[in-house]
Design an enzyme around this catalytic site. Structure first.
Site, mmCIF file in Angstrom:
data_model
loop_
_atom_site.group_PDB
_atom_site.id
_atom_site.type_symbol
_atom_site.label_atom_id
_atom_site.label_comp_id
_atom_site.label_asym_id
_atom_site.label_seq_id
_atom_site.Cartn_x
_atom_site.Cartn_y
_atom_site.Cartn_z
ATOM 1 N N CYS A 136 7.675 41.623 5.204
ATOM 2 C CA CYS A 136 9.189 41.306 5.516
ATOM 3 C C CYS A 136 9.061 40.934 7.055
ATOM 4 C CB CYS A 136 9.895 42.819 5.352
ATOM 5 S SG CYS A 136 11.785 42.443 6.144
ATOM 6 N N CYS A 139 11.745 42.148 9.251
ATOM 7 C CA CYS A 139 11.515 43.590 9.721
ATOM 8 C C CYS A 139 10.408 43.589 10.734
ATOM 9 C CB CYS A 139 11.258 44.645 8.516
ATOM 10 S SG CYS A 139 12.041 44.477 7.088
ATOM 11 N N ASP A 140 9.239 43.025 10.751
ATOM 12 C CA ASP A 140 8.081 43.101 11.333
ATOM 13 C C ASP A 140 7.638 42.105 12.444
ATOM 14 O OD1 ASP A 140 8.040 45.569 10.055
ATOM 15 O OD2 ASP A 140 6.861 45.317 8.351
#
Ligand SMILES: Cc1cc2nc3c(=O)[nH]c(=O)nc-3n(C[C@H](O)[C@H](O)[C@H](O)COP(=O)(O)OP(=O)(O)OC[C@H]3O[C@@H](n4cnc5c(N)ncnc54)[C@H](O)[C@@H]3O)c2cc1C
Length: 335
Positions: A136, A139-140
């Site tokens: 992701c 997300c990261d």
């Protein structure tokens, strides 16, 4: 012998969508039952740092989910460790068959079974998940500011993730097994024009390499699928971008799905094609796939379930003018 449990609202799934639905349904006095499934807490329990949950500058994914569970429980959600194996949505009350043998009868159902990122299945990928290996970018990606990143895949997901990651990375190498991409042409054009992205055609990921203590990624070993030649690429982050699969096993033959199996809901709503059956979170969302958007949809599903039950006269003694989800109406004279 099977046991039968009756509830106004059955919530299936214990990720951000399910627990948020539990909070709202409890506060609407619906006494919901929530069945957790085999991954209590959902996908966020498989990650470490979460930096985009509002209110927490940084929180560990598993800790956040423990707090969400406690919140839903404190509001009155009955949380059950069971797994739903099949649903009967032809007649009301709807029936959900638990792996434990329990049959859950419900007037309304909120489906919050989420999705799963597809992985390659390499032992080294599993080892570094949450420690440099991710699925992701939204997300990261932020964790890899100024670093080199490898993205694996060749479809829209891979190209979108690679483009997004150039916002942070010094360099992105896109590793693809074939000599052409499956992604849409417009995305490919953007990719090829981006000076930070290098394509590595005809290569497959063999191994993620890194340090043991602290656990962290240092690079990847890739193999040329035509020549068999092995090559090493340095990288601090490895993003596996080979797609997502919604956990739609319970409803794929019963509800309309699209975009590779995501449950279709009505516009601006969590209503599905079956009255009284609502779907929230990653199960319906091929686009954003975030904890906060899933929680938002869980809220919508509970509010819509409450309204729908009121219309069926299943919620007794409910004052239609009472604002949903916000507790008692504010007495302006008392402010
Ligand atoms: C490694 C990783 C890192 C991530 N990092 C972030 C991040 O930093 N920030 C962010 O916003 N998002 C992040 N995400 C995405 C985020 O986790 C998801 O968007 C979110 O969890 C989706 O929530 P959900 O409630 O829809 O479903 P999920 O979290 O997928 O939960 C689904 C639930 O359904 C249950 N279930 C499934 N089938 C059944 C069944 N048959 N019976 C009963 N229960 C069932 C499962 O047990 C699970 O509890 C990350 C995802 C991953 C994989």
């Amino acid at each position: 012998m099977s046991d039968t449990r009756r509830t106004k609202v059955l919530i299936i799934g214990s990720g951000p969508a399910g627990y948020t639905a539990g909070v709202y349904a409890s506060r609407a006095m619906l006494e919901p039952i929530l069945v957790q499934g085999i991954e209590p807490g959902g996908q966020l329990t498989t990650t470490t740092d979460v930096e985009n949950w509002p209110g927490d500058t940084e929180v560990q994914g598993p800790d956040l989910m423990v707090r969400m569970e406690a919140h839903a429980h404190a509001m009155g959600t009955e949380i059950i460790g069971d797994y739903i194996t099949s649903l009967d949505l032809e007649t009301r009350p709807y029936k959900a068959h638990g792996d434990s043998g329990t049959i859950y009868e419900a007037d309304a159902i909120i489906l919050a079974t989420g999705a799963r990122a597809k992985w390659l299945g390499l032992p080294s990928e599993e080892k570094f998940k949450g420690f440099g290996v991710s699925a992701c970018a939204t997300c990261d990606g932020f964790f890899y500011r100024g670093q080199e990143i490898v993205v694996v895949g060749g479809g829209n997901t891979a190209v979108e993730e690679a483009l997004f990651l150039t916002n942070f990375a010094s360099k992105v190498t896109l590793v693809h097994r074939r000599d052409e991409l499956r992604a849409e042409k417009i995305l490919q054009d953007r990719l090829f024009k981006n000076p930070k992205i290098e394509m590595l055609w005809d290569h497959g990921l063999e191994e993620v390499t890194g340090t043991e203590s602290p656990l962290g990624v240092e690079g990847v070993r890739v193999k040329n699928v035509k020549t068999g030649e092995i090559r090493e690429i340095p990288a601090k982050g490895v993003f596996i971008a080979i797609g997502h699969a919604p956990a739609n096993e319970l409803v794929k033959d019963k509800l309309e799905t699209h975009m590779g199996g995501y449950v279709v809901t009505k516009p601006d709503s969590t209503e599905t094609s079956i009255p009284g059956v609502f779907a929230a979170g990653d199960l319906t969302d091929h686009k954003y796939r975030q904890a906060v958007t899933s929680a938002g949809m869980g809220c919508m599903a509970a509010l819509e379930a409450e309204r729908w039950l009121s219309e069926q006269d299943i919620v007794e003694g409910k004052d239609e003018t009472e604002p949903l989800g916000y507790g008692a109406p504010v007495d302006s004279a008392a402010e």
